[in-house]
Design an enzyme around this catalytic site. Sequence first.
Site, PDB file in Angstrom:
ATOM      1  N   ASP A 228       0.854  -1.177   0.000  1.00 30.58           N
ATOM      2  CA  ASP A 228       0.000   0.000   0.000  1.00 30.58           C
ATOM      3  C   ASP A 228       0.901   1.241   0.000  1.00 30.58           C
ATOM      4  OD1 ASP A 228      -3.165   0.632   1.172  1.00 30.58           O
ATOM      5  OD2 ASP A 228      -1.689   2.226   1.128  1.00 30.58           O
ATOM      6  N   ILE A 229       0.668   2.137  -0.963  1.00 31.94           N
ATOM      7  CA  ILE A 229       1.476   3.361  -1.026  1.00 31.94           C
ATOM      8  C   ILE A 229       1.111   4.248   0.161  1.00 31.94           C
ATOM      9  CG2 ILE A 229       2.009   5.422  -2.394  1.00 31.94           C
ATOM     10  CD1 ILE A 229       1.329   3.798  -4.892  1.00 31.94           C
ATOM     11  N   GLU A 271      -4.812   2.446  -4.086  1.00 28.54           N
ATOM     12  CA  GLU A 271      -3.344   2.447  -4.019  1.00 28.54           C
ATOM     13  C   GLU A 271      -2.832   1.131  -3.452  1.00 28.54           C
ATOM     14  OE1 GLU A 271      -4.680   4.331  -0.094  1.00 28.54           O
ATOM     15  OE2 GLU A 271      -5.382   4.211  -2.152  1.00 28.54           O
TER      16      GLU A 271
END
Length: 352
Positions: A228-229, A271
């Site tokens: 996950d960004i 994301e």
Amino acid sequence: MKKLALFNEPDHTELLLNIIITAVTISAFIFLCIYIIWARFLPAIIVHILYIIFHLLLFPLVKAKRYRFVKYGIVITFFIQLTLAAFFWFPPDTKYDLFYFIIPITSFTIMDLLNKSERHFSLIITVACQILYVISSYFKINFYIFEINATAVNILSAFSVITSIGTTFFIFFISSLALAKKSNELEYLANTDPLTQSANRRSFFYQGELEFELARKYGYSFSLIVMDIDHFKIINDTHGHDVGDTVLIDFSDTIRKKIRAEDIFGRHGGEEFGLILRNTTLETAGDIAEMIRMTVSEISFKADKKKFNITVSLGVIRFSENFRTFNEMMSKADIALYEAKNSGRNKVVIYN
């Protein structure tokens, strides 16, 4: 995962029309040679010369995307030239009426059947060809004005049959090829995230379930990384969604460059991404996750004349027979991911 180099609609139409114009022109040139050498009938020679010139002039029109004029021009001139030859020029033994089979096939191949006028045109020309073929073949109505010798009749008859069969096969072949390519393109689009060109959620989970079942059936293992960004919402809110899209694209490109061809990389959320590593131990998967974390942290972006970097949090898990489904395995990997995010982000956590 690279996008397949397939036909899109304009390119497919242009290629198809160019192929058909080329085939028609070559066939007409051969018939012209037969007329000049064996069946020296001046009207047929003049009409065929004009017919060839007309088709050569269609190439720049195809390039200019004047598709509808080109389509109608191919079918109508074919129909007129054929009717002249079958009913008014030569005797029935030349078997010109066989070409009435080709006109509907050509028409339905090149016309856009979703377009009402083109669809109706194809239906009308098909009915007209059927009527004229029946009249020519079964009622033996012919007004031919030119007597040709037996040699010319045999040559024209043989070439008419060969050309009819060959052209029909050729048109079906290129149409089938185009449909196959279009089918592959649709399959690709159905399984691919349009922004990042990675596997979409449906495709990623489908492939994950297959990998899970294979691992459980044959006893080999695989590992899963979910990532996950970090602070992606802040990036969107601060720099705008265009910059956010750029971040997602560059992030995905970076990951794909670092993994093997047999690994499966997909986007299953805004994301959120996943990576299935085939035949990979938990230790190796942890090393790969750490490599991804470090590589991503080095990517530099520019927005509003300012540079910024991103980080990513990752959770790693290895297949176990204790898991009942791939979804359960994903849920456990998410636990590791949440631990990485809750403990400061920009970390790799391995689920134990």
